[in-house]
Motif scaffolding. Structure first.
Motif, mmCIF file in Angstrom:
data_model
loop_
_atom_site.group_PDB
_atom_site.id
_atom_site.type_symbol
_atom_site.label_atom_id
_atom_site.label_comp_id
_atom_site.label_asym_id
_atom_site.label_seq_id
_atom_site.Cartn_x
_atom_site.Cartn_y
_atom_site.Cartn_z
ATOM 1 N N GLU A 213 0.824 -1.211 0.000
ATOM 2 C CA GLU A 213 0.000 0.000 0.000
ATOM 3 C C GLU A 213 0.856 1.259 0.000
ATOM 4 O O GLU A 213 0.486 2.268 -0.623
ATOM 5 C CB GLU A 213 -0.943 -0.026 1.206
ATOM 6 C CG GLU A 213 -2.030 -1.088 1.080
ATOM 7 C CD GLU A 213 -2.966 -1.139 2.263
ATOM 8 O OE1 GLU A 213 -4.104 -1.616 2.087
ATOM 9 O OE2 GLU A 213 -2.557 -0.722 3.379
ATOM 10 N N SER A 214 2.009 1.206 0.642
ATOM 11 C CA SER A 214 2.904 2.370 0.631
ATOM 12 C C SER A 214 3.452 2.636 -0.770
ATOM 13 O O SER A 214 3.862 3.759 -1.080
ATOM 14 C CB SER A 214 4.068 2.162 1.611
ATOM 15 O OG SER A 214 5.017 1.227 1.102
ATOM 16 N N MET A 215 3.448 1.601 -1.619
ATOM 17 C CA MET A 215 3.932 1.737 -2.987
ATOM 18 C C MET A 215 2.846 2.184 -3.952
ATOM 19 O O MET A 215 3.129 2.477 -5.114
ATOM 20 C CB MET A 215 4.521 0.404 -3.458
ATOM 21 C CG MET A 215 5.705 -0.070 -2.640
ATOM 22 S SD MET A 215 6.255 -1.713 -3.156
ATOM 23 C CE MET A 215 6.861 -1.345 -4.797
ATOM 24 N N GLY A 216 1.593 2.212 -3.483
ATOM 25 C CA GLY A 216 0.496 2.647 -4.344
ATOM 26 C C GLY A 216 -0.516 1.572 -4.690
ATOM 27 O O GLY A 216 -1.506 1.857 -5.372
ATOM 28 N N PHE A 217 -0.306 0.322 -4.248
ATOM 29 C CA PHE A 217 -1.317 -0.705 -4.449
ATOM 30 C C PHE A 217 -2.548 -0.372 -3.620
ATOM 31 O O PHE A 217 -2.441 0.130 -2.499
ATOM 32 C CB PHE A 217 -0.780 -2.075 -4.024
ATOM 33 C CG PHE A 217 0.177 -2.700 -4.996
ATOM 34 C CD1 PHE A 217 -0.284 -3.476 -6.049
ATOM 35 C CD2 PHE A 217 1.546 -2.519 -4.844
ATOM 36 C CE1 PHE A 217 0.612 -4.054 -6.944
ATOM 37 C CE2 PHE A 217 2.448 -3.095 -5.729
ATOM 38 C CZ PHE A 217 1.980 -3.874 -6.784
ATOM 39 N N THR A 218 -3.719 -0.649 -4.174
ATOM 40 C CA THR A 218 -4.965 -0.362 -3.475
ATOM 41 C C THR A 218 -5.821 -1.627 -3.398
ATOM 42 O O THR A 218 -5.826 -2.451 -4.316
ATOM 43 C CB THR A 218 -5.769 0.747 -4.167
ATOM 44 O OG1 THR A 218 -6.016 0.374 -5.526
ATOM 45 C CG2 THR A 218 -5.000 2.060 -4.141
ATOM 46 N N LEU A 219 -6.542 -1.765 -2.299
ATOM 47 C CA LEU A 219 -7.387 -2.933 -2.092
ATOM 48 C C LEU A 219 -8.522 -2.948 -3.111
ATOM 49 O O LEU A 219 -9.249 -1.963 -3.271
ATOM 50 C CB LEU A 219 -7.962 -2.921 -0.677
ATOM 51 C CG LEU A 219 -8.913 -4.061 -0.327
ATOM 52 C CD1 LEU A 219 -8.178 -5.400 -0.329
ATOM 53 C CD2 LEU A 219 -9.560 -3.809 1.030
ATOM 54 N N ARG A 220 -8.665 -4.077 -3.789
ATOM 55 C CA ARG A 220 -9.753 -4.243 -4.749
ATOM 56 C C ARG A 220 -10.836 -5.161 -4.210
ATOM 57 O O ARG A 220 -12.008 -4.889 -4.313
ATOM 58 C CB ARG A 220 -9.230 -4.775 -6.077
ATOM 59 C CG ARG A 220 -10.324 -4.920 -7.137
ATOM 60 C CD ARG A 220 -9.793 -5.397 -8.469
ATOM 61 N NE ARG A 220 -10.894 -5.467 -9.414
ATOM 62 C CZ ARG A 220 -11.706 -6.515 -9.547
ATOM 63 N NH1 ARG A 220 -11.507 -7.593 -8.785
ATOM 64 N NH2 ARG A 220 -12.688 -6.497 -10.416
ATOM 65 N N ARG A 221 -10.445 -6.303 -3.659
ATOM 66 C CA ARG A 221 -11.423 -7.236 -3.091
ATOM 67 C C ARG A 221 -10.719 -8.153 -2.098
ATOM 68 O O ARG A 221 -9.496 -8.125 -1.984
ATOM 69 C CB ARG A 221 -12.134 -8.037 -4.191
ATOM 70 C CG ARG A 221 -11.240 -8.990 -4.931
ATOM 71 C CD ARG A 221 -11.869 -9.555 -6.209
ATOM 72 N NE ARG A 221 -13.248 -9.958 -6.071
ATOM 73 C CZ ARG A 221 -13.763 -11.060 -6.610
ATOM 74 N NH1 ARG A 221 -12.987 -11.893 -7.282
ATOM 75 N NH2 ARG A 221 -15.027 -11.365 -6.488
ATOM 76 N N ARG A 222 -11.517 -8.951 -1.412
ATOM 77 C CA ARG A 222 -10.978 -9.866 -0.394
ATOM 78 C C ARG A 222 -11.372 -11.308 -0.749
ATOM 79 O O ARG A 222 -12.327 -11.852 -0.185
ATOM 80 C CB ARG A 222 -11.498 -9.482 0.993
ATOM 81 C CG ARG A 222 -11.002 -8.124 1.475
ATOM 82 C CD ARG A 222 -11.520 -7.816 2.872
ATOM 83 N NE ARG A 222 -11.035 -6.535 3.356
ATOM 84 C CZ ARG A 222 -9.867 -6.359 3.973
ATOM 85 N NH1 ARG A 222 -9.078 -7.411 4.189
ATOM 86 N NH2 ARG A 222 -9.490 -5.163 4.375
ATOM 87 N N PRO A 223 -10.650 -11.946 -1.660
ATOM 88 C CA PRO A 223 -10.959 -13.335 -2.002
ATOM 89 C C PRO A 223 -10.382 -14.295 -0.975
ATOM 90 O O PRO A 223 -9.480 -13.951 -0.211
ATOM 91 C CB PRO A 223 -10.256 -13.517 -3.353
ATOM 92 C CG PRO A 223 -9.052 -12.617 -3.230
ATOM 93 C CD PRO A 223 -9.511 -11.425 -2.429
ATOM 94 N N ASP A 224 -10.908 -15.494 -0.968
ATOM 95 C CA ASP A 224 -10.310 -16.576 -0.196
ATOM 96 C C ASP A 224 -9.479 -17.454 -1.116
ATOM 97 O O ASP A 224 -9.743 -17.560 -2.314
ATOM 98 C CB ASP A 224 -11.398 -17.446 0.460
ATOM 99 C CG ASP A 224 -12.108 -16.739 1.596
ATOM 100 O OD1 ASP A 224 -11.459 -15.931 2.289
ATOM 101 O OD2 ASP A 224 -13.315 -16.995 1.783
ATOM 102 N N PHE A 225 -8.462 -18.086 -0.544
ATOM 103 C CA PHE A 225 -7.727 -19.144 -1.227
ATOM 104 C C PHE A 225 -8.160 -20.445 -0.558
ATOM 105 O O PHE A 225 -7.956 -20.624 0.644
ATOM 106 C CB PHE A 225 -6.218 -18.934 -1.098
ATOM 107 C CG PHE A 225 -5.746 -17.673 -1.774
ATOM 108 C CD1 PHE A 225 -5.389 -17.680 -3.105
ATOM 109 C CD2 PHE A 225 -5.689 -16.478 -1.072
ATOM 110 C CE1 PHE A 225 -4.979 -16.515 -3.734
ATOM 111 C CE2 PHE A 225 -5.275 -15.310 -1.686
ATOM 112 C CZ PHE A 225 -4.912 -15.326 -3.030
ATOM 113 N N LEU A 226 -8.772 -21.324 -1.340
ATOM 114 C CA LEU A 226 -9.337 -22.541 -0.790
ATOM 115 C C LEU A 226 -8.578 -23.765 -1.286
ATOM 116 O O LEU A 226 -8.415 -23.967 -2.500
ATOM 117 C CB LEU A 226 -10.808 -22.681 -1.196
ATOM 118 C CG LEU A 226 -11.772 -21.602 -0.723
ATOM 119 C CD1 LEU A 226 -13.172 -21.911 -1.227
ATOM 120 C CD2 LEU A 226 -11.768 -21.484 0.791
#
Length: 235
Positions: A213-226
């Motif tokens: 996030e400090s580099m500029g990435f922004t949260l898009r969604r919260r998927p699970d890894f199953l």
């Protein structure tokens, strides 16, 4: 951003494994009807054309075989008969705002470097890295006195996007900004061919997420890894 609100240019990220395997990564795909998976020595992920379609789940069961492990990602609810072996809450981060900068001291890594890359992965544990993962995209590394001490590369490639993955640094060389430099350098390679970077992380990996996030990435969604196991009987 919820899937229903996705802009056309980022809709592929709603189902990135399927978009990759039916798009830029088709050469690495094993496909059966409405299901697909990466070849076993590249990365363990599989995907469904429509996770709400029972026929897609039946195709995935047929593709994997009875009682076999598969990994999927997204907001999924497996049908009856599928065992959930592991659930890893995750985040998906959009990297369109990241400043991409080449790293002149980074070296391109290839198949000959896989033993060293695997050793680094085993120390840093960024996620799955298999014998042919390096073939999925550009992998860059930084060496210190000839030894590989940091690396980052590309994994899933939905059309228009590339997932930055396998970001790791040797424990003796952390705190020097190597991971950030390599992420920006891989992002530069991604942008050079006209794509946009994105990445996934485990939701509890707060230190890494703070860096991204400090580099500029922004949260898009919260998927699970199953991690799932297919039904014991053939569909």
């Amino acid at each position: 951003m919820a899937p229903d609100d996705a802009a056309p240019e980022d809709a592929a990220l709603d189902n990135p494994v399927w978009a990759a395997l039916t798009g830029p990564h088709a050469a690495f795909a094993e496909v059966s009807g409405l299901a697909a998976r990466y070849q076993g020595d590249t990365t363990p992920f599989a995907a469904l054309a429509d996770p709400e379609d029972p026929l897609a789940w039946a195709d995935l069961a047929a593709l994997a075989g009875p009682g076999m492990p598969v990994w999927v990602t997204g907001l999924l609810k497996p049908p009856p008969g599928w065992d959930t072996v592991a659930t890893i809450p995750g985040v998906q981060l959009d990297g369109r705002a990241v400043r991409a900068v080449a790293a002149p001291d980074a070296v391109v890594l290839g198949p000959a470097d896989v033993p060293e890359m695997t050793e680094l992965v085993e120390l840093a544990k960024p996620g799955p890295f298999l014998a042919r993962t390096v073939e999925l995209g550009t992998y860059l590394g930084i060496r210190h006195e000839g030894r590989l001490v940091a690396m980052a590369g590309e994994r899933m490639r939905p059309a228009g996007w590339s997932e930055i993955s396998a970001v790791c640094t040797h424990p003796d060389h952390r705190g020097q900004g190597l991971a950030g430099r390599l992420i920006r350098a891989v992002a530069a390679a991604v942008r050079e061919r006209g794509d946009s970077p994105f990445l996934h992380a485990a939701a509890d990996n707060t230190r890494a997420i703070a860096l991204y996030e400090s580099m500029g990435f922004t949260l898009r969604r919260r998927p699970d890894f199953l991690g799932l196991r297919t039904p014991d009987k053939k569909p």
